[in-house]
Write an enzyme that holds these catalytic residues in place. Structure first.
Site, PDB file in Angstrom:
ATOM      1  N   PRO A  90       0.914  -1.094   0.020  1.00 55.12           N
ATOM      2  CA  PRO A  90       0.029   0.200   0.085  1.00 55.12           C
ATOM      3  C   PRO A  90       0.883   1.356  -0.028  1.00 55.12           C
ATOM      4  CG  PRO A  90       0.015  -0.952   2.093  1.00 55.12           C
ATOM      5  CD  PRO A  90       0.622  -1.947   1.253  1.00 55.12           C
ATOM      6  N   ALA A  91       0.661   2.144  -0.749  1.00 58.66           N
ATOM      7  CA  ALA A  91       1.286   3.567  -0.764  1.00 58.66           C
ATOM      8  C   ALA A  91       1.098   4.196   0.433  1.00 58.66           C
ATOM      9  CB  ALA A  91       0.571   4.421  -1.969  1.00 58.66           C
ATOM     10  N   GLY A  94       4.712   3.341   4.968  1.00 59.59           N
ATOM     11  CA  GLY A  94       6.022   3.286   5.487  1.00 59.59           C
ATOM     12  C   GLY A  94       7.159   2.270   5.105  1.00 59.59           C
ATOM     13  N   LEU A  95       6.444   1.410   3.985  1.00 64.92           N
ATOM     14  CA  LEU A  95       7.321   0.476   3.615  1.00 64.92           C
ATOM     15  C   LEU A  95       8.045   0.718   2.198  1.00 64.92           C
ATOM     16  CD1 LEU A  95       4.981  -2.693   4.176  1.00 64.92           C
ATOM     17  CD2 LEU A  95       6.775  -1.938   5.446  1.00 64.92           C
ATOM     18  N   SER A  98       7.228   4.822  -2.471  1.00 67.82           N
ATOM     19  CA  SER A  98       7.503   5.563  -3.466  1.00 67.82           C
ATOM     20  C   SER A  98       8.838   5.209  -3.980  1.00 67.82           C
ATOM     21  CB  SER A  98       7.584   7.040  -2.854  1.00 67.82           C
ATOM     22  OG  SER A  98       8.488   7.228  -1.879  1.00 67.82           O
ATOM     23  N   ALA A 100      10.393   2.209  -3.959  1.00 65.46           N
ATOM     24  CA  ALA A 100      10.509   1.302  -4.996  1.00 65.46           C
ATOM     25  C   ALA A 100       9.825   1.441  -6.353  1.00 65.46           C
ATOM     26  CB  ALA A 100       9.396   0.066  -4.582  1.00 65.46           C
ATOM     27  N   ASP A 141      15.934   4.454   1.634  1.00 61.78           N
ATOM     28  CA  ASP A 141      15.139   3.863   0.792  1.00 61.78           C
ATOM     29  C   ASP A 141      15.342   3.322  -0.431  1.00 61.78           C
ATOM     30  OD1 ASP A 141      13.657   4.539   3.106  1.00 61.78           O
ATOM     31  OD2 ASP A 141      12.035   5.254   2.149  1.00 61.78           O
TER      32      ASP A 141
END
EC number: 2.7.1.36
Length: 303
Positions: A90-91, A94-95, A98, A100, A141
């Site tokens: 999900p956008a 926190g994973l 953006s 990726a 990230d």
């Protein structure tokens, strides 16, 4: 002509927000990916089925489309493209959605144009996009989405890949997201008002991160939970936690987790918990009110 690329999402284990202030951080790629396919078209279209987005314009903009628009400005000519994005995360969770997306799109554009950049250049170019869109961003990230596996980002912004047994981890996320740019700006404002206090907080996060790194290199996961709890207390001090994130953190601990903390920017999004011998119990407890899963890690980065 058509080309595709995919990049993994990430979970920050230690050091989020502090990494913006040249402190180290540790992150791991998780086995949820963003895949981007670009192809020739008569006009530029962006389709993201998981988000219900169908967008047509020469310069995509608004929310996650800002990253696509900036990538096209920097790394593509003016020719129209059909861009399709498949997201397994999900956008705003926190994973690293953006990052990726940005890494995968740059990879797809490079293949489309016949360019051959190494991972260091790809990560740097993706980081530039994140900075341009967010105003401030760490390179962590985009590094983890490019390289995959486990990454330690040192205080000199050098990426060190390493191998370690992380033990049993669980990730849970909320149905709403935190806006990364807003959370980063909030920490910066608190730093402006209380520079001495915030400086000490960031120094302590650095010490926690480096301690975790040393223990992971020894394949000693025993202190990870307690170190996560210490890191979480400091994230709360930075103002990036919320009532519901705190509820998730404590629900995980009450179900047996040795430690738990926010992963990512905060303000919404996700937590990560170290759950030696109790993954199923923690997942069950968190799934009563939120969405939880065992964290499966990916050694593959951009492919």
């Amino acid at each position: 002509m058509k080309s595709s690329a995919s990049a993994p999402a990430k979970a920050i284990l230690f050091g989020e927000h502090a990494v913006v202030y040249s402190k180290p951080a540790i992150a791991a790629a998780i086995d949820r990916r963003v895949t981007v396919t670009v192809s020739e078209s008569s006009s530029t279209h962006v389709t993201i089925p998981s988000l219900g987005i169908r967008h047509s314009s020469e310069r995509p903009s608004g929310g996650i489309l800002d990253y696509i628009g900036r990538c096209l400005e920097l790394y593509h000519d003016a020719s129209p493209l059909d861009i399709r994005v498949e997201m397994e995360i999900p956008a705003g969770s926190g994973l690293g959605s953006s990052a990726a997306l940005t890494v995968a799109l740059i990879g797809a554009l490079d293949r489309y144009h016949g360019r051959d950049h190494g991972p260091g250049e790809t990560a740097a170019r993706a980081h530039r996009v994140e900075v341009d869109v967010q105003g401030a961003a760490s390179p962590l990230d985009t590094a983890i989405s490019t390289y995959g596996g486990l990454v330690y980002l040192d205080s000199q912004r050098r990426v060190r890949q390493f191998e370690a047994d992380l033990g049993d981890l669980v990730i849970a996320h909320l149905d709403y997201s935190g806006e990364t740019a807003r959370m980063v700006a909030g920490v910066a404002e608190r730093f402006r008002r209380f520079p001495d206090i915030m400086g000490r907080i960031m120094d302590t996060v650095e010490s926690i991160t480096n301690t975790a790194y040393r223990e992971l290199l020894r394949n000693n996961t025993e202190p990870l939970g307690e170190l996560m709890n210490l890191n979480q207390g400091l994230l709360d001090s930075m103002g990036v936690s919320t009532r519901e994130l705190s509820m998730m953190v404590y629900e995980a601990r009450n179900a047996g987790a040795a430690g738990s903390k926010i992963t990512g920017a905060g303000g919404g999004g996700s937590i990560i918990a170290h759950c030696p011998g109790c993954v199923d119990d923690v997942v069950t407890a968190l799934n009563r009110n939120w969405k939880a899963m065992r964290a499966e890690f990916s050694v593959k980065g951009l492919i």
